[in-house]
Design an enzyme around this catalytic site. Sequence first.
Site, PDB file in Angstrom:
ATOM      1  N   CYS A  13       0.834  -1.220   0.000  1.00 44.04           N
ATOM      2  CA  CYS A  13       0.000   0.000   0.000  1.00 44.04           C
ATOM      3  C   CYS A  13       0.861   1.259   0.000  1.00 44.04           C
ATOM      4  CB  CYS A  13      -0.947   0.018   1.213  1.00 44.04           C
ATOM      5  SG  CYS A  13      -2.153  -1.325   1.212  1.00 44.04           S
ATOM      6  N   ASP A 125      -1.707   3.608   8.066  1.00 44.74           N
ATOM      7  CA  ASP A 125      -1.866   2.344   7.349  1.00 44.74           C
ATOM      8  C   ASP A 125      -3.299   2.264   6.819  1.00 44.74           C
ATOM      9  OD1 ASP A 125      -2.138  -0.233   6.522  1.00 44.74           O
ATOM     10  OD2 ASP A 125      -1.194  -1.127   8.288  1.00 44.74           O
TER      11      ASP A 125
HETATM   12  P1  4NP Z   1       1.320  -1.298   3.883  1.00 43.84           P
HETATM   13  O1  4NP Z   1      -0.131  -1.783   4.340  1.00 43.84           O
HETATM   14  O2  4NP Z   1       2.231  -1.526   5.059  1.00 43.84           O
HETATM   15  O3  4NP Z   1       1.103   0.151   3.594  1.00 43.84           O
HETATM   16  O4  4NP Z   1       1.686  -2.103   2.657  1.00 43.84           O
HETATM   17  C1  4NP Z   1      -0.402  -3.056   4.847  1.00 43.84           C
HETATM   18  C2  4NP Z   1      -0.554  -4.126   3.990  1.00 43.84           C
HETATM   19  C3  4NP Z   1      -0.867  -5.375   4.509  1.00 43.84           C
HETATM   20  C4  4NP Z   1      -1.012  -5.539   5.865  1.00 43.84           C
HETATM   21  C5  4NP Z   1      -0.844  -4.471   6.727  1.00 43.84           C
HETATM   22  C6  4NP Z   1      -0.529  -3.226   6.216  1.00 43.84           C
HETATM   23  N1  4NP Z   1      -1.354  -6.794   6.390  1.00 43.84           N
HETATM   24  O5  4NP Z   1      -1.617  -6.900   7.612  1.00 43.84           O
HETATM   25  O6  4NP Z   1      -1.387  -7.783   5.633  1.00 43.84           O
END
Ligand code: 4NP
Length: 159
Positions: A13, A125
Amino acid sequence: MVSVLFVCLGNICRSPTAEGVFRRVCQEQGVADQIRIDSAGTANWHAGKPPDARAVMTAKGRGVDISGLRARQATAADFYDFDFVIAMDDSNVEDLEILRPVDASAELHRFLAFAGSDAPRDVPDPYYGGDEGFEQVLDLITEASRGLLNHLRTADRPL
Ligand code: 4NP
């Protein structure tokens, strides 16, 4: 040549969005050929996967194509391979400080340290939230990307 690695938790993300947006900002300012850009996650859960479909759509809405990126986990070697390691939130900074070899040369920074004083500490997030979370992430990343590039251009290095 300056090298920058963007890091979040999953590398599906926030950090691939940062990679795409920062690359676009560098292209707009004519310095893309002087900066190597990559992204990674502190976790390996999504290794080999493309970015989250919502991140791809939101970036596309701003003219940035991140669909070709693939997730990978950050490694200790990244701290020798990159000049700057840029974390999306305080939790990422904590995980990266543990991973970082004591003699490694990379500078570790929190991304929104390069955004305006009104910005929050963390790029939130967006994974478990709605589409508006991704729009907010894009706004914060765009602002911080401009700030980071200004920092690189004014820092003690030829760019
Ligand atoms: P990112 O977001 O750190 O911005 O890529 C996330 C993607 C997946 C997860 C958590 C945050 N997950 O728990 O799978």
